[in-house]
Scaffold this motif. Structure first.
Motif, PDB file in Angstrom:
ATOM      1  N   MET A   1       4.996   7.049  12.288  1.00 52.30           N
ATOM      2  CA  MET A   1       6.033   7.314  11.357  1.00 52.30           C
ATOM      3  C   MET A   1       5.187   8.034  10.033  1.00 52.30           C
ATOM      4  SD  MET A   1       8.097   5.119   8.293  1.00 52.30           S
ATOM      5  CE  MET A   1       6.592   5.395   7.581  1.00 52.30           C
ATOM      6  N   GLU A   2       6.092   9.400   9.695  1.00 50.39           N
ATOM      7  CA  GLU A   2       5.409   9.947   8.707  1.00 50.39           C
ATOM      8  C   GLU A   2       6.100   9.766   7.425  1.00 50.39           C
ATOM      9  OE1 GLU A   2       5.040  14.959   7.409  1.00 50.39           O
ATOM     10  OE2 GLU A   2       5.722  14.103   9.384  1.00 50.39           O
ATOM     11  N   MET A   3       5.479   9.526   6.316  1.00 51.15           N
ATOM     12  CA  MET A   3       6.015   9.370   4.820  1.00 51.15           C
ATOM     13  C   MET A   3       6.334  10.193   4.156  1.00 51.15           C
ATOM     14  SD  MET A   3       3.388   6.006   3.802  1.00 51.15           S
ATOM     15  CE  MET A   3       4.139   6.231   2.196  1.00 51.15           C
ATOM     16  N   THR A   4       7.590  10.171   3.683  1.00 46.76           N
ATOM     17  CA  THR A   4       8.071  11.341   2.861  1.00 46.76           C
ATOM     18  C   THR A   4       7.610  11.084   1.627  1.00 46.76           C
ATOM     19  OG1 THR A   4       9.894   9.945   2.285  1.00 46.76           O
ATOM     20  CG2 THR A   4      10.297  11.162   4.135  1.00 46.76           C
ATOM     21  N   MET A   5       7.990  12.109   0.568  1.00 46.95           N
ATOM     22  CA  MET A   5       7.550  12.074  -1.009  1.00 46.95           C
ATOM     23  C   MET A   5       8.243  10.777  -1.437  1.00 46.95           C
ATOM     24  SD  MET A   5       5.678  12.982  -3.403  1.00 46.95           S
ATOM     25  CE  MET A   5       5.060  14.535  -2.593  1.00 46.95           C
ATOM     26  N   VAL A   6       9.395  10.481  -1.215  1.00 49.83           N
ATOM     27  CA  VAL A   6      10.180   9.317  -1.740  1.00 49.83           C
ATOM     28  C   VAL A   6       9.478   8.069  -1.420  1.00 49.83           C
ATOM     29  CG1 VAL A   6      12.288   8.073  -1.738  1.00 49.83           C
ATOM     30  CG2 VAL A   6      12.345  10.682  -1.582  1.00 49.83           C
ATOM     31  N   ASN A   7       9.045   8.146  -0.250  1.00 46.11           N
ATOM     32  CA  ASN A   7       8.257   6.808   0.292  1.00 46.11           C
ATOM     33  C   ASN A   7       7.003   6.730  -0.424  1.00 46.11           C
ATOM     34  OD1 ASN A   7       9.127   7.616   3.654  1.00 46.11           O
ATOM     35  ND2 ASN A   7       9.785   5.692   2.528  1.00 46.11           N
ATOM     36  N   TRP A   8       6.353   7.622  -0.667  1.00 41.21           N
ATOM     37  CA  TRP A   8       5.071   7.616  -1.599  1.00 41.21           C
ATOM     38  C   TRP A   8       5.166   6.932  -2.924  1.00 41.21           C
ATOM     39  CZ3 TRP A   8       0.330   7.237   0.464  1.00 41.21           C
ATOM     40  CH2 TRP A   8      -0.056   7.909   1.669  1.00 41.21           C
ATOM     41  N   ILE A   9       6.310   7.659  -3.399  1.00 41.83           N
ATOM     42  CA  ILE A   9       6.785   7.245  -4.905  1.00 41.83           C
ATOM     43  C   ILE A   9       7.160   5.821  -4.935  1.00 41.83           C
ATOM     44  CG2 ILE A   9       8.549   7.576  -6.750  1.00 41.83           C
ATOM     45  CD1 ILE A   9       8.333  10.718  -6.240  1.00 41.83           C
ATOM     46  N   ALA A  10       8.122   5.455  -3.820  1.00 36.03           N
ATOM     47  CA  ALA A  10       8.585   4.057  -3.871  1.00 36.03           C
ATOM     48  C   ALA A  10       7.416   3.213  -3.590  1.00 36.03           C
ATOM     49  CB  ALA A  10       9.396   4.173  -2.795  1.00 36.03           C
ATOM     50  N   VAL A  11       6.330   3.406  -2.878  1.00 33.37           N
ATOM     51  CA  VAL A  11       5.110   2.684  -2.764  1.00 33.37           C
ATOM     52  C   VAL A  11       4.414   2.470  -3.911  1.00 33.37           C
ATOM     53  CG1 VAL A  11       2.998   2.251  -1.607  1.00 33.37           C
ATOM     54  CG2 VAL A  11       5.048   3.010  -0.348  1.00 33.37           C
ATOM     55  N   ALA A  12       4.107   3.481  -4.629  1.00 32.82           N
ATOM     56  CA  ALA A  12       3.487   3.510  -5.921  1.00 32.82           C
ATOM     57  C   ALA A  12       4.154   2.986  -6.939  1.00 32.82           C
ATOM     58  CB  ALA A  12       3.129   5.100  -6.513  1.00 32.82           C
ATOM     59  N   ALA A  13       5.556   2.797  -7.083  1.00 31.88           N
ATOM     60  CA  ALA A  13       6.424   2.217  -8.045  1.00 31.88           C
ATOM     61  C   ALA A  13       6.476   0.708  -7.708  1.00 31.88           C
ATOM     62  CB  ALA A  13       7.916   2.761  -7.915  1.00 31.88           C
ATOM     63  N   ILE A  15       3.984  -1.089  -6.093  1.00 29.15           N
ATOM     64  CA  ILE A  15       2.618  -1.567  -6.560  1.00 29.15           C
ATOM     65  C   ILE A  15       2.436  -1.769  -8.183  1.00 29.15           C
ATOM     66  CG2 ILE A  15       0.091  -1.165  -6.559  1.00 29.15           C
ATOM     67  CD1 ILE A  15       0.475   0.169  -3.910  1.00 29.15           C
ATOM     68  N   LEU A  16       3.045  -0.730  -8.757  1.00 27.66           N
ATOM     69  CA  LEU A  16       2.766  -0.814 -10.265  1.00 27.66           C
ATOM     70  C   LEU A  16       3.989  -1.492 -11.094  1.00 27.66           C
ATOM     71  CD1 LEU A  16       1.795   3.032 -10.668  1.00 27.66           C
ATOM     72  CD2 LEU A  16       0.152   1.043 -10.735  1.00 27.66           C
ATOM     73  N   LEU A  17       5.137  -1.301 -10.630  1.00 24.66           N
ATOM     74  CA  LEU A  17       6.177  -1.834 -11.442  1.00 24.66           C
ATOM     75  C   LEU A  17       6.716  -3.210 -10.884  1.00 24.66           C
ATOM     76  CD1 LEU A  17       8.215   1.340 -11.956  1.00 24.66           C
ATOM     77  CD2 LEU A  17       6.438   0.322 -13.312  1.00 24.66           C
ATOM     78  N   ALA A  18       6.650  -3.772  -9.680  1.00 23.40           N
ATOM     79  CA  ALA A  18       6.971  -4.982  -9.002  1.00 23.40           C
ATOM     80  C   ALA A  18       6.751  -6.122  -9.876  1.00 23.40           C
ATOM     81  CB  ALA A  18       6.617  -4.959  -7.561  1.00 23.40           C
ATOM     82  N   ILE A  77       1.059 -10.391   0.782  1.00 28.45           N
ATOM     83  CA  ILE A  77       2.595 -10.255   0.171  1.00 28.45           C
ATOM     84  C   ILE A  77       2.862  -8.682  -0.468  1.00 28.45           C
ATOM     85  CG2 ILE A  77       4.251 -10.841  -1.554  1.00 28.45           C
ATOM     86  CD1 ILE A  77       4.123 -12.777   0.854  1.00 28.45           C
ATOM     87  N   ILE A  78       1.821  -8.181  -1.216  1.00 31.06           N
ATOM     88  CA  ILE A  78       1.742  -6.760  -1.412  1.00 31.06           C
ATOM     89  C   ILE A  78       1.718  -5.951  -0.446  1.00 31.06           C
ATOM     90  CG2 ILE A  78       0.361  -4.958  -2.574  1.00 31.06           C
ATOM     91  CD1 ILE A  78      -0.633  -7.208  -4.590  1.00 31.06           C
ATOM     92  N   VAL A  79       0.991  -6.212   0.811  1.00 32.84           N
ATOM     93  CA  VAL A  79       1.172  -5.302   2.090  1.00 32.84           C
ATOM     94  C   VAL A  79       2.559  -5.161   2.461  1.00 32.84           C
ATOM     95  CG1 VAL A  79       0.298  -4.863   4.369  1.00 32.84           C
ATOM     96  CG2 VAL A  79      -1.117  -5.458   2.344  1.00 32.84           C
ATOM     97  N   THR A  80       3.295  -6.388   2.558  1.00 32.83           N
ATOM     98  CA  THR A  80       4.713  -6.736   2.908  1.00 32.83           C
ATOM     99  C   THR A  80       5.356  -5.610   2.312  1.00 32.83           C
ATOM    100  OG1 THR A  80       4.300  -8.852   3.564  1.00 32.83           O
ATOM    101  CG2 THR A  80       6.521  -8.128   3.334  1.00 32.83           C
ATOM    102  N   GLY A  81       5.406  -5.787   1.044  1.00 34.30           N
ATOM    103  CA  GLY A  81       6.218  -4.755   0.201  1.00 34.30           C
ATOM    104  C   GLY A  81       5.727  -3.363   0.241  1.00 34.30           C
ATOM    105  N   VAL A  82       4.472  -2.888   0.551  1.00 31.14           N
ATOM    106  CA  VAL A  82       4.201  -1.410   0.730  1.00 31.14           C
ATOM    107  C   VAL A  82       4.589  -0.923   2.079  1.00 31.14           C
ATOM    108  CG1 VAL A  82       2.174  -0.084   0.960  1.00 31.14           C
ATOM    109  CG2 VAL A  82       2.087  -1.604  -0.817  1.00 31.14           C
ATOM    110  N   TRP A 217       6.221 -12.774  -7.953  1.00 32.88           N
ATOM    111  CA  TRP A 217       7.086 -11.818  -8.433  1.00 32.88           C
ATOM    112  C   TRP A 217       6.892 -10.481  -7.488  1.00 32.88           C
ATOM    113  CZ3 TRP A 217       4.589 -11.645 -13.974  1.00 32.88           C
ATOM    114  CH2 TRP A 217       4.892 -12.907 -14.700  1.00 32.88           C
ATOM    115  N   TYR A 218       5.975 -10.355  -6.802  1.00 34.22           N
ATOM    116  CA  TYR A 218       5.806  -8.997  -5.760  1.00 34.22           C
ATOM    117  C   TYR A 218       6.673  -9.512  -4.667  1.00 34.22           C
ATOM    118  CZ  TYR A 218       1.863  -6.340  -7.189  1.00 34.22           C
ATOM    119  OH  TYR A 218       1.188  -5.191  -8.342  1.00 34.22           O
ATOM    120  N   GLU A 219       6.671 -10.886  -4.276  1.00 34.05           N
ATOM    121  CA  GLU A 219       7.660 -11.325  -3.276  1.00 34.05           C
ATOM    122  C   GLU A 219       9.080 -11.178  -3.441  1.00 34.05           C
ATOM    123  OE1 GLU A 219       7.580 -14.620   0.405  1.00 34.05           O
ATOM    124  OE2 GLU A 219       7.210 -15.242  -1.765  1.00 34.05           O
ATOM    125  N   ASN A 220       9.441 -11.474  -4.757  1.00 27.06           N
ATOM    126  CA  ASN A 220      10.887 -11.408  -4.835  1.00 27.06           C
ATOM    127  C   ASN A 220      11.534 -10.141  -5.063  1.00 27.06           C
ATOM    128  OD1 ASN A 220      10.966 -14.308  -5.251  1.00 27.06           O
ATOM    129  ND2 ASN A 220      10.828 -14.267  -7.559  1.00 27.06           N
TER     130      ASN A 220
END
Length: 291
Positions: A1-13, A15-18, A77-82, A217-220
């Motif tokens: 599966m190829e990640m889009t720019m939206v996916n990269w932004i969502a993953v970064a958000a 990790i940092l904001l969750a 859990i972080i990997v799950t969200g990523v 918090w990450y899991e929620n």
């Protein structure tokens, strides 16, 4: 599966904001709960003050392996969200989440103290209670959209909840277990009224307890993201509807938490399996007929 720019932004958000959003939701939870009980309640940022204070305390080692298990729990859990926000296989996301929960069980069991061990055993019972609804949610997404891929589910023409209302109800029901709220806060609770002296977290002092809290918090945020996945579709404005639904669901969880008394383990299992069988099971049969 190829990640889009939206996916990269969502993953970064994520990790940092969750942990920030999760902590704010925890603070809102405490304020609303206090108002429901006619109290003023702690400051909105109190969860962050608590975690910072825990990280600054002296580290007392109860068991050297506990830190390893807790860090493994946090990483998984972080990997799950990523994986989820990267748009990968939702079934694999839940498998990784369940593996992380197993490490939490080991982190409680390794101390060999009575309250922690009892809390760990109850954690296993909670896993037994919510796993059927979690797995059926994945099955529902596949039957409705023909894929487990989060990106494809989110970009479908119609919201998945149109086909999966019963699955949605079952998933929201088990969120009460996953978020450790009454009446299903059996293994531990985010409130101070835990009769097991905080259950699985009994022997988690200072830094270990802070790691546990941040991981929750990450899991929620991941779990609320799954709630949003039921709503979001190819239209841009569905994102705002999904956010609104997520906030309503979170408020409902707070309301249930403050209006319910804790039940026994066997009652929790019967209720969760019953709701899953009735709502998701009937929805599954209908979906198989119409699809």
């Amino acid at each position: 599966m190829e990640m889009t720019m939206v996916n990269w932004i969502a993953v970064a958000a994520y990790i940092l904001l969750a942990p920030i959003i999760g902590g704010l939701l925890d603070g809102i939870d405490r304020k609303i709960s206090a108002r429901m009980q006619r109290r003023v309640g702690p400051p909105l940022l109190q969860p962050f003050y608590d975690v910072i204070k825990l990280f600054s305390k002296q580290v007392i080692i109860v068991s050297r392996s506990q830190m390893f298990f807790l860090l493994s729990y946090m990483i998984l859990i972080i990997v799950t969200g990523v994986m989820f926000f990267a748009g990968t296989d939702i079934l694999m996301c839940f498998f990784v989440m369940s593996t992380g929960a197993t490490f939490l069980y080991f982190a409680a069991m390794v101390t060999s103290t009575p309250y922690s061990t009892m809390g760990a055993n109850r954690e296993l019972m909670q896993m037994l209670a919510y796993e059927p609804a979690v797995l059926l949610s994945c099955v529902g997404f596949y039957l409705a959209e023909g894929t487990f891929d989060v990106n494809q589910i989110a970009s479908s023409r119609f919201s998945s909840i149109i086909y999966l209302p019963g699955f949605f109800i079952a998933f929201v029901f088990i969120l009460t277990i996953k978020m450790r709220k009454s009446p299903f806060d059996l293994s531990t609770s985010h409130h101070m009224h835990q009769e097991l002296v905080k259950g699985v977290t009994t022997e988690m002092g200072a830094r270990n307890l802070a790691i546990f809290q941040v991981t929750e918090w990450y899991e929620n945020i991941f779990l609320l993201g799954v709630v949003g996945l039921y709503i979001i579709n190819a239209t841009w404005w569905s994102i705002f509807i999904a956010i609104a639904v997520v906030l309503v669901v979170y408020f409902i969880e707070i309301l249930i938490d403050n209006s319910s008394a804790r039940v026994k383990t066997d009652t929790m299992i019967r209720l969760s399996w019953g709701v899953t069988a009735l709502s998701a099971g009937v929805n599954l049969i209908i979906l198989m007929i119409i699809k």
